[in-house]
Write a protein that holds these residues in place. Sequence first.
Motif, PDB file in Angstrom:
ATOM      1  N   UNK A   1      40.951  46.772  29.013  1.00 54.37           N
ATOM      2  CA  UNK A   1      40.057  46.572  30.170  1.00 54.37           C
ATOM      3  C   UNK A   1      40.458  47.475  31.339  1.00 54.37           C
ATOM      4  N   UNK A   2      41.705  47.973  31.338  1.00 56.88           N
ATOM      5  CA  UNK A   2      42.194  48.902  32.362  1.00 56.88           C
ATOM      6  C   UNK A   2      41.856  48.440  33.779  1.00 56.88           C
ATOM      7  N   UNK A   3      42.194  47.187  34.080  1.00 55.64           N
ATOM      8  CA  UNK A   3      41.932  46.688  35.433  1.00 55.64           C
ATOM      9  C   UNK A   3      42.757  47.485  36.447  1.00 55.64           C
ATOM     10  N   UNK A   4      42.102  47.933  37.509  1.00 53.46           N
ATOM     11  CA  UNK A   4      42.884  48.546  38.598  1.00 53.46           C
ATOM     12  C   UNK A   4      43.703  47.464  39.284  1.00 53.46           C
TER      13      UNK A   4
ATOM     14  N   UNK B   1      46.149  35.431  23.195  1.00 56.89           N
ATOM     15  CA  UNK B   1      45.664  36.475  22.279  1.00 56.89           C
ATOM     16  C   UNK B   1      44.716  37.438  22.995  1.00 56.89           C
ATOM     17  N   UNK B   2      45.115  37.836  24.204  1.00 59.07           N
ATOM     18  CA  UNK B   2      44.313  38.759  24.991  1.00 59.07           C
ATOM     19  C   UNK B   2      45.062  40.041  25.312  1.00 59.07           C
ATOM     20  N   UNK B   3      46.249  40.215  24.739  1.00 62.55           N
ATOM     21  CA  UNK B   3      47.116  41.314  25.176  1.00 62.55           C
ATOM     22  C   UNK B   3      46.408  42.677  25.079  1.00 62.55           C
ATOM     23  N   UNK B   4      45.849  42.970  23.898  1.00 64.93           N
ATOM     24  CA  UNK B   4      45.240  44.303  23.721  1.00 64.93           C
ATOM     25  C   UNK B   4      43.971  44.432  24.557  1.00 64.93           C
ATOM     26  N   UNK B   5      43.165  43.347  24.585  1.00 68.39           N
ATOM     27  CA  UNK B   5      41.927  43.410  25.380  1.00 68.39           C
ATOM     28  C   UNK B   5      42.236  43.613  26.852  1.00 68.39           C
ATOM     29  N   UNK B   6      43.291  42.937  27.309  1.00 67.76           N
ATOM     30  CA  UNK B   6      43.680  43.075  28.724  1.00 67.76           C
ATOM     31  C   UNK B   6      44.027  44.540  29.013  1.00 67.76           C
ATOM     32  N   UNK B   7      44.797  45.149  28.119  1.00 65.56           N
ATOM     33  CA  UNK B   7      45.161  46.553  28.321  1.00 65.56           C
ATOM     34  C   UNK B   7      43.926  47.447  28.274  1.00 65.56           C
TER      35      UNK B   7
END
Length: 435
Positions: A90-93, A82-88
Motif C-alpha cells: 500500500x506504500x502509505x506515506x 495477515x496484512x504484512x505484505x498488503x501493508x507494504x
Amino acid sequence: MTDHPLDLAGIGIGPFNLSLAAQLDAVDDLDALFFDRGPAFDWHPGMMLPEVSLQTSFLKDLVTAVNPTSPWSFLAYLVAQKRFYEFLNAEFEAVPRQEFAQYLAWVAARLPGLRFGSAIREVRFEGGAFRLAGDRVAVAARNLALGVGLQPDLPAFAAKLDPRDRFHSAEAAFALDRTAGRRVAVIGGGQSGAEIVLNLLSRGADAPASVEWISRRPNFQPIDATPFTNELFTPHYVESFHALPDARRRSTVARQKLAGDGISTSTLRAIYRRLYALRHMEGEPLAASLLPHREVLDVDRAGGYRLVMRNGFDGRIEVSQADVVVLATGYRYALPPCLDPLREHLALDATGRPQIGADFAAAWDGPAGNRIFVLNGGLISHGIAEPQLSLMAWRSAVIVNALAGRPVFDIGALPSPVAWSRADPERSLRTSGPV
Ligand SMILES: Cc1cc2nc3c(=O)[nH]c(=O)nc-3n(C[C@H](O)[C@H](O)[C@H](O)COP(=O)(O)OP(=O)(O)OC[C@H]3O[C@@H](n4cnc5c(N)ncnc54)[C@H](O)[C@@H]3O)c2cc1C
Ligand SMILES: NC(=O)c1ccc[n+]([C@@H]2O[C@H](COP(=O)([O-])OP(=O)(O)OC[C@H]3O[C@@H](n4cnc5c(N)ncnc54)[C@H](OP(=O)(O)O)[C@@H]3O)[C@@H](O)[C@H]2O)c1
C-alpha cells in the motif's frame, strides 16, 4: 480490596499507559493492573475522521524502540492480522490513524491486567499504599501510573455559546452532521482544526453554507519534521532538556511549538487543492474564507453569533458571523479529580503541573518508595516530545526500570550527532563515539 498491594496501578488506558502495560508484560516479578473508564480501548474516537493519518512513524509504536522482540509491536500486529505484505504494498506515506488505532485496540484486547469500565473516583494514600476506589474497583498499590491524557481547552467565551451550536474538536466525528447548511467558524490552526476544515470542505450534499477557518498563528503553519528537529524527539535530547532550569525549559518549549503542533504538509496540501477545486472547478458552491493571525476575543449573539477577533497582521479588530462554532483550540494539562486527596502532597510547578523527575515520578511529600509516575504531564519538565507518541516506548522502559529497581531494559547512553549541552561531562563521554 486486595490483601497484597499491587506493585503498580495505572489510571487511564490511552496509548501511554498501554505502552507501559506492554513493556511490563516482559517482566515476571511485577504485579500491575490498569483501569480505564471507557467500555473498551478507543483512541480519540471523536477525531477519527475519514482518511486521517498518523503524524509519527509506525516504528514508534508501544514497545519497539526499546524492546523490538516484544509480541506487542506494530509489526507483530500486522503479521497476526495477515496484512504484512498488503501493508507494504500500500506504500502509505503515513499510516492511517484508523490502522494505528486498530493496532492499539488489538494489543488492549490481548494484554493481561487491563480493566475497562472502571473509572477511578478517588485515590488516597493510607497504610503505606495508594488506595484506589471507583466503579467496580477497590485496589491497593505501592505505586501509581497516571495516564489520564489531556483535557479539551475551551476558551472563556465558549460558555456564551449554546452547547447545541458549538463543539470541541474532540467530539467532531459525532457532531459534524450539525453543520449541514449552516455558517461554520472553525477556531484553531493546529492539526485538529485543519482536519475538520478539510472534512467540512468535502461533505458534498451535507456541506455547510460557509466555512471560516480562524487561526491565531500568523499563518497555517506546517509541522517541522526535518532531521535536526526530529532530534528533539530522542531520549538524548529529553535527558539534556530535563537537566535545564525551569524558566529555560518553559521558554524553550514555547519556541519549539511547531515541531510538535504544526499541521502535516499532506493535510495543508489537501486543503489547498480542495479550495482550488471549489473555487475554479466546482463554481464555488461553498463559501470558504481563511483567516490567519486572528485571535477570537469574544462572542455575542446577533443573528447567530458574532465573533470579535483581533487581526495580528494589521492590528485591527474584526467581526465575523457564524451559526456553529467548532473549537479546535487544543488541550491542557489538569490533575484528575480522583487525585484531589493527594493534591496538597504534590509539588506543582508554576503551570500547575506536577514536578516530574528524570524517571517520570512526581515530587511529593510521601515515602520515596511509593511513586506517582506521570505520563503526558511533562511538557515543561521533559519537553515537546512528552505529549506525542514518539518516545512512549522509551518512557515506559524508564518507568519499568525505576519500578523494578534494576535495568530490565537497556536504556543507557544513546549516541547523537548533536551536543545539546557540554554541562554534563560524564554524559558527553558516554554518548560520544562513532556516529
Ligand atoms: C486526534 C489526535 C491525534 C493524535 N495523533 C497523534 C499522532 O499521530 N502522533 C503523535 O505523536 N501524537 C498524536 N497525538 C497526541 C497524543 O499521542 C495522543 O493524545 C495520545 O492519545 C495521548 O495518550 P494518553 O495515554 O496520554 O491519553 P489519552 O489517549 O487521552 O487516554 C487517556 C485515557 O484515560 C482515561 N481516563 C481519564 N480519567 C480516568 C479515570 N479517572 N479513571 C479511569 N480512566 C480514566 C480516558 O478514558 C482515556 O482512555 C494525537 C492527539 C489527538 C487529539
Ligand atoms: N492526525 C493526527 O495525527 C492528529 C490529529 C489531531 C491532533 N493531533 C495532535 O494533537 C495535538 C493537539 O492538536 P490540536 O490541533 O487539537 O491543538 P493545538 O495544536 O494546540 O492547536 C490549537 C489551535 O487553537 C488556536 N487557538 C486557541 N485559542 C484561540 C483563539 N481564542 N483564537 C484563535 N485561535 C486560537 C491555537 O493558537 P496558538 O498556537 O497561537 O496557541 C492553535 O492554533 C498536536 O500535537 C497535534 O499534532 C494529531
